[in-house]
Motif scaffolding. Sequence first.
Motif, short mmCIF file in Angstrom:
data_model
loop_
_atom_site.label_atom_id
_atom_site.label_comp_id
_atom_site.label_asym_id
_atom_site.label_seq_id
_atom_site.Cartn_x
_atom_site.Cartn_y
_atom_site.Cartn_z
N ASP A 142 13.35 53.03 52.73
CA ASP A 142 12.85 53.15 51.35
C ASP A 142 12.45 54.60 51.14
N ASP A 158 20.24 46.56 46.74
CA ASP A 158 20.52 47.17 45.44
C ASP A 158 19.29 47.16 44.54
N GLN A 159 18.57 46.06 44.54
CA GLN A 159 17.40 45.92 43.67
C GLN A 159 16.32 46.94 44.00
N PHE A 160 16.07 47.17 45.28
CA PHE A 160 15.00 48.08 45.69
C PHE A 160 15.52 49.48 46.03
N ASP A 161 16.80 49.73 45.77
CA ASP A 161 17.41 51.04 45.96
C ASP A 161 17.15 51.60 47.36
N ASN A 181 22.43 37.86 49.73
CA ASN A 181 21.02 38.10 49.38
C ASN A 181 20.56 39.48 49.84
N SER A 230 6.51 47.09 50.25
CA SER A 230 7.76 47.81 50.42
C SER A 230 8.13 47.92 51.89
N GLN A 268 21.87 42.08 47.49
CA GLN A 268 21.09 42.06 46.24
C GLN A 268 19.76 42.79 46.42
N ILE A 269 19.06 42.50 47.50
CA ILE A 269 17.75 43.12 47.75
C ILE A 269 17.91 44.63 47.94
#
Length: 126
Positions: free
Chosen positions: A58, A43-46, A37, A4, A40-41
Amino acid sequence: MSTSNELVVLVNDNLNLLRGKLVRFILEDGDMRMIANLVQIIDQFDLEYDQEGMVYRDRKGEKARSKSRAQLARELEPGLNAIFGTDYLKHDPEAKRQETNRKAREKYHAKKKGKANGSKARKTSS
């Protein structure tokens, strides 16, 4: 470093690279793909954007890593007791020594505290 953390560092490094290109007006064809990209990343990992630091963070990972020692001890103790039993202090000489030292320190400090609170200084005449 965890995955992460590595991901957040990578996102922020790419973001800084793109910022530099925008300032110099030299965006290239592949940069729009890189931006897509990154979005996307993110959004994917919030990931959350920190405006003050101008970086993505994070927050969920930070909360998970910020457990206190007491919290970890409470979570681990039942499992450790199941594995080693609750009477492992009786068999471990190092644990016995530490427990003896702890009790001696407590006794010493209690005695010292009692003297400090209970006795008054005498005036000396000159």
